[in-house]
Motif scaffolding. Structure first.
Motif, PDB file in Angstrom:
ATOM      1  N   ILE A 230       0.871  -1.206  -0.076  1.00 55.45           N
ATOM      2  CA  ILE A 230       0.053   0.249  -0.041  1.00 55.45           C
ATOM      3  C   ILE A 230       0.739   1.050   0.079  1.00 55.45           C
ATOM      4  O   ILE A 230       0.415   2.236  -0.425  1.00 55.45           O
ATOM      5  CB  ILE A 230      -1.076  -0.245   1.201  1.00 55.45           C
ATOM      6  CG1 ILE A 230      -2.181   1.042   1.040  1.00 55.45           C
ATOM      7  CG2 ILE A 230      -0.246   0.274   2.372  1.00 55.45           C
ATOM      8  CD1 ILE A 230      -3.430   0.766   1.945  1.00 55.45           C
ATOM      9  N   THR A 231       2.091   1.259   0.381  1.00 58.89           N
ATOM     10  CA  THR A 231       3.102   2.446   0.463  1.00 58.89           C
ATOM     11  C   THR A 231       3.696   2.713  -0.440  1.00 58.89           C
ATOM     12  O   THR A 231       4.266   3.736  -0.687  1.00 58.89           O
ATOM     13  CB  THR A 231       3.974   2.257   1.741  1.00 58.89           C
ATOM     14  OG1 THR A 231       4.545   1.019   1.699  1.00 58.89           O
ATOM     15  CG2 THR A 231       2.905   2.309   3.111  1.00 58.89           C
ATOM     16  N   ASN A 232       4.054   1.777  -1.526  1.00 57.54           N
ATOM     17  CA  ASN A 232       4.840   1.758  -2.695  1.00 57.54           C
ATOM     18  C   ASN A 232       4.091   1.588  -4.001  1.00 57.54           C
ATOM     19  O   ASN A 232       3.315   0.579  -4.195  1.00 57.54           O
ATOM     20  CB  ASN A 232       6.128   0.769  -2.682  1.00 57.54           C
ATOM     21  CG  ASN A 232       6.785   0.990  -1.261  1.00 57.54           C
ATOM     22  OD1 ASN A 232       7.286   2.137  -0.942  1.00 57.54           O
ATOM     23  ND2 ASN A 232       7.210   0.032  -0.568  1.00 57.54           N
ATOM     24  N   PHE A 233       4.292   2.572  -4.971  1.00 65.30           N
ATOM     25  CA  PHE A 233       3.722   2.528  -6.272  1.00 65.30           C
ATOM     26  C   PHE A 233       4.804   1.564  -7.016  1.00 65.30           C
ATOM     27  O   PHE A 233       5.827   1.752  -7.190  1.00 65.30           O
ATOM     28  CB  PHE A 233       3.293   3.905  -6.953  1.00 65.30           C
ATOM     29  CG  PHE A 233       2.615   3.806  -8.177  1.00 65.30           C
ATOM     30  CD1 PHE A 233       1.355   3.845  -8.278  1.00 65.30           C
ATOM     31  CD2 PHE A 233       3.473   3.746  -9.360  1.00 65.30           C
ATOM     32  CE1 PHE A 233       0.873   3.957  -9.577  1.00 65.30           C
ATOM     33  CE2 PHE A 233       2.925   3.705 -10.715  1.00 65.30           C
ATOM     34  CZ  PHE A 233       1.709   3.768 -10.447  1.00 65.30           C
ATOM     35  N   SER A 234       4.109   0.859  -8.093  1.00 64.56           N
ATOM     36  CA  SER A 234       4.965  -0.032  -8.766  1.00 64.56           C
ATOM     37  C   SER A 234       4.067  -0.331  -9.947  1.00 64.56           C
ATOM     38  O   SER A 234       2.839  -0.133 -10.113  1.00 64.56           O
ATOM     39  CB  SER A 234       5.297  -1.243  -8.374  1.00 64.56           C
ATOM     40  OG  SER A 234       4.199  -2.249  -7.904  1.00 64.56           O
ATOM     41  N   ALA A 235       4.498  -0.559 -11.169  1.00 61.53           N
ATOM     42  CA  ALA A 235       3.931  -1.008 -12.390  1.00 61.53           C
ATOM     43  C   ALA A 235       4.652  -1.777 -13.317  1.00 61.53           C
ATOM     44  O   ALA A 235       5.934  -1.912 -13.292  1.00 61.53           O
ATOM     45  CB  ALA A 235       3.768   0.604 -13.404  1.00 61.53           C
ATOM     46  N   GLY A 236       3.827  -2.759 -14.138  1.00 60.03           N
ATOM     47  CA  GLY A 236       4.637  -3.501 -15.085  1.00 60.03           C
ATOM     48  C   GLY A 236       3.809  -4.147 -15.976  1.00 60.03           C
ATOM     49  O   GLY A 236       2.574  -4.544 -15.668  1.00 60.03           O
ATOM     50  N   VAL A 237       4.557  -4.947 -16.631  1.00 60.90           N
ATOM     51  CA  VAL A 237       3.504  -5.928 -17.871  1.00 60.90           C
ATOM     52  C   VAL A 237       3.356  -7.066 -17.194  1.00 60.90           C
ATOM     53  O   VAL A 237       4.157  -8.049 -16.550  1.00 60.90           O
ATOM     54  CB  VAL A 237       4.371  -5.881 -19.160  1.00 60.90           C
ATOM     55  CG1 VAL A 237       3.676  -6.853 -19.973  1.00 60.90           C
ATOM     56  CG2 VAL A 237       4.581  -4.491 -19.749  1.00 60.90           C
ATOM     57  N   ALA A 238       2.255  -7.601 -17.195  1.00 60.55           N
ATOM     58  CA  ALA A 238       1.762  -8.804 -16.755  1.00 60.55           C
ATOM     59  C   ALA A 238       2.071  -9.248 -15.239  1.00 60.55           C
ATOM     60  O   ALA A 238       2.135 -10.313 -14.662  1.00 60.55           O
ATOM     61  CB  ALA A 238       2.355  -9.921 -17.588  1.00 60.55           C
ATOM     62  N   ASN A 239       2.472  -7.967 -14.385  1.00 61.98           N
ATOM     63  CA  ASN A 239       2.614  -8.377 -12.977  1.00 61.98           C
ATOM     64  C   ASN A 239       1.555  -8.008 -12.125  1.00 61.98           C
ATOM     65  O   ASN A 239       1.061  -7.039 -11.771  1.00 61.98           O
ATOM     66  CB  ASN A 239       3.853  -7.177 -12.710  1.00 61.98           C
ATOM     67  CG  ASN A 239       4.586  -7.444 -11.335  1.00 61.98           C
ATOM     68  OD1 ASN A 239       4.092  -8.059 -10.443  1.00 61.98           O
ATOM     69  ND2 ASN A 239       5.532  -6.640 -10.935  1.00 61.98           N
ATOM     70  N   ARG A 240       0.990  -9.238 -11.534  1.00 56.95           N
ATOM     71  CA  ARG A 240      -0.054  -9.181 -10.694  1.00 56.95           C
ATOM     72  C   ARG A 240       0.078  -8.640  -9.369  1.00 56.95           C
ATOM     73  O   ARG A 240      -0.657  -8.731  -8.224  1.00 56.95           O
ATOM     74  CB  ARG A 240      -0.835 -10.446 -10.803  1.00 56.95           C
ATOM     75  CG  ARG A 240      -1.471 -10.669 -12.117  1.00 56.95           C
ATOM     76  CD  ARG A 240      -1.888 -12.187 -12.003  1.00 56.95           C
ATOM     77  NE  ARG A 240      -2.615 -12.632 -13.103  1.00 56.95           N
ATOM     78  CZ  ARG A 240      -3.646 -11.931 -13.799  1.00 56.95           C
ATOM     79  NH1 ARG A 240      -4.343 -11.281 -13.173  1.00 56.95           N
ATOM     80  NH2 ARG A 240      -4.154 -12.398 -14.917  1.00 56.95           N
ATOM     81  N   GLY A 241       1.658  -8.538  -9.069  1.00 62.84           N
ATOM     82  CA  GLY A 241       2.057  -7.769  -7.627  1.00 62.84           C
ATOM     83  C   GLY A 241       2.280  -6.496  -7.905  1.00 62.84           C
ATOM     84  O   GLY A 241       2.766  -5.967  -7.030  1.00 62.84           O
ATOM     85  N   ALA A 242       1.886  -5.742  -9.044  1.00 58.80           N
ATOM     86  CA  ALA A 242       2.057  -4.352  -9.035  1.00 58.80           C
ATOM     87  C   ALA A 242       0.966  -3.607  -8.820  1.00 58.80           C
ATOM     88  O   ALA A 242      -0.077  -4.244  -8.782  1.00 58.80           O
ATOM     89  CB  ALA A 242       2.927  -4.155 -10.587  1.00 58.80           C
ATOM     90  N   SER A 243       1.149  -2.341  -8.605  1.00 58.25           N
ATOM     91  CA  SER A 243      -0.012  -1.453  -8.351  1.00 58.25           C
ATOM     92  C   SER A 243      -0.697  -1.174  -9.760  1.00 58.25           C
ATOM     93  O   SER A 243      -2.069  -1.225  -9.804  1.00 58.25           O
ATOM     94  CB  SER A 243       0.517   0.009  -7.904  1.00 58.25           C
ATOM     95  OG  SER A 243       1.366   0.034  -6.827  1.00 58.25           O
TER      96      SER A 243
END
Length: 357
Positions: A304-317
């Protein structure tokens, strides 16, 4: 299963529902209360309305729904959308309403009014949404539906999109809800069993602008209303059970005309993600109650504290679906919203952050 049973007697009710009601119509007015729950009451109409504008404004006691003080309790219902009524059938209708105070301003519980202004401002960008509503089933005693009374089912693994006894719970209830949504005119696009046993998901969309919130709220109403008949309590809590069990979210898929355009889409998606990162905490603030219990970095969630993004990453924001990354246009998936998020709030802030700032 619960020792408490549903109270509906289909055998007794059926002959009364079959009675001719002439030209008169039953209109079920539905609204969101001060605690994010749903309320309803029925009005008889002399004839079927041709549109929402034919429906009367109504009122209710807001002091009984946490929407007004007792000494000034009238709250007004303004119809905004009509759906067919799968419970009474015929020409009877369900009427979704906004709540307004007696001075003409939106009630504190009314997030739709602001969302409508946002969507009208961004109309030319054609914002589309698809929301994935996860939820958990409980019986009338507060036990997770179908779970052993004095224990737990086996670990997660066989339940997601499962088939078979011991893997799937309450499929008859789920099918009833699916068909009721189709009949009512809700733009439901699919269902599946989820990772935790007795947890399910339905998807609504694609819907443009304000329609997204309207259709998801009506789908929620149908889910809870059908639960009355099964003796089932659907829960939208994002972490209904502590421990090594998946929480429940409302993954929010979002695109604009530019994002959906070949040759331009990926750049627009990446630009939107940069804007979302800068407003991460503002989004978390409106993405549902108790979401900190779900967004732990485990069970297919980001922290909840860290923003993330990625292709096909279900552990990303923010997840960019694999096929979107490959073709270079499409949509993004915001995986942060909790299952109890107000769809008007999540769709409004997605548009405000990415298109109106």
């Amino acid at each position: 299963m619960s020792n408490l049973i549903a109270t509906k007697r289909v055998d007794l009710l059926a002959p009364y529902l079959a009675l001719d009601q002439g030209s008169r119509i039953q209109a079920e007015y539905i609204w969101i209360d001060g605690d994010g729950g749903l309320r309803c009451k029925t009005m008889t109409l002399d004839k079927a309305p041709a549109s929402v504008s034919d429906l009367k404004e109504w009122n209710f006691d807001g002091s009984s729904t946490n929407q007004a003080p007792g000494d000034n309790s009238d709250v007004f219902l303004r119809p905004v959308a009509i759906f067919k009524d799968p419970f009474r059938g015929g020409a009877n209708i369900l009427v979704l309403c906004e709540c307004y105070d007696n001075d003409g301003t939106p009630n504190k519980s009314n997030y739709r009014a602001h969302c409508k202004k946002v969507m009208d401002s961004a109309k030319d960008t054609e914002p589309w949404f698809g929301l994935e509503q996860e939820y958990t089933l409980f019986d009338a005693d507060g036990q997770v539906f179908g779970w052993p009374k004095n224990g737990f089912p086996g670990p997660q693994g066989p339940y997601y999109c499962g088939v078979g006894t011991g893997k799937v719970f309450a499929r008859d209830f789920i099918e009833a809800h699916y068909r009721a949504c189709l009949y009512a005119g809700v733009n439901i696009s699919g269902i599946n069993a989820e990772v935790m046993p007795a947890q399910w998901e339905f998807q609504v969309g694609p819907c443009e602008g304000i329609d997204m919130g309207d259709h998801l709220w009506m789908a929620r109403f149908l889910l809870i209303r059908i639960g009355e008949e099964w003796g089932i309590k659907p829960s939208l809590h994002p972490k209904p059970l502590k421990g090594d069990w998946n929480g429940a979210g409302c993954h929010s898929n979002f695109s604009t005309k530019e994002m959906r355009t070949p040759g331009k889409g990926m750049a627009a998606i990446e630009n939107a993600i940069k804007k979302l990162e800068k407003k991460h905490l503002e989004h978390i603030a409106v993405y549902g109650e108790d979401n900190d219990q779900r967004l732990t970095g485990k069970h297919e969630t980001a922290s909840i504290t860290n923003f993330s993004a990625g292709v096909a990453n279900r552990g990303a924001s923010i997840r960019i679906p694999r096929h979107v990354g490959a073709q270079g246009y499409g949509y993004l998936e915001d995986r942060r919203p909790a299952s109890n998020v107000d769809p008007y709030r999540v769709t409004a802030i997605l548009v405000e952050t990415t298109l109106l700032n």
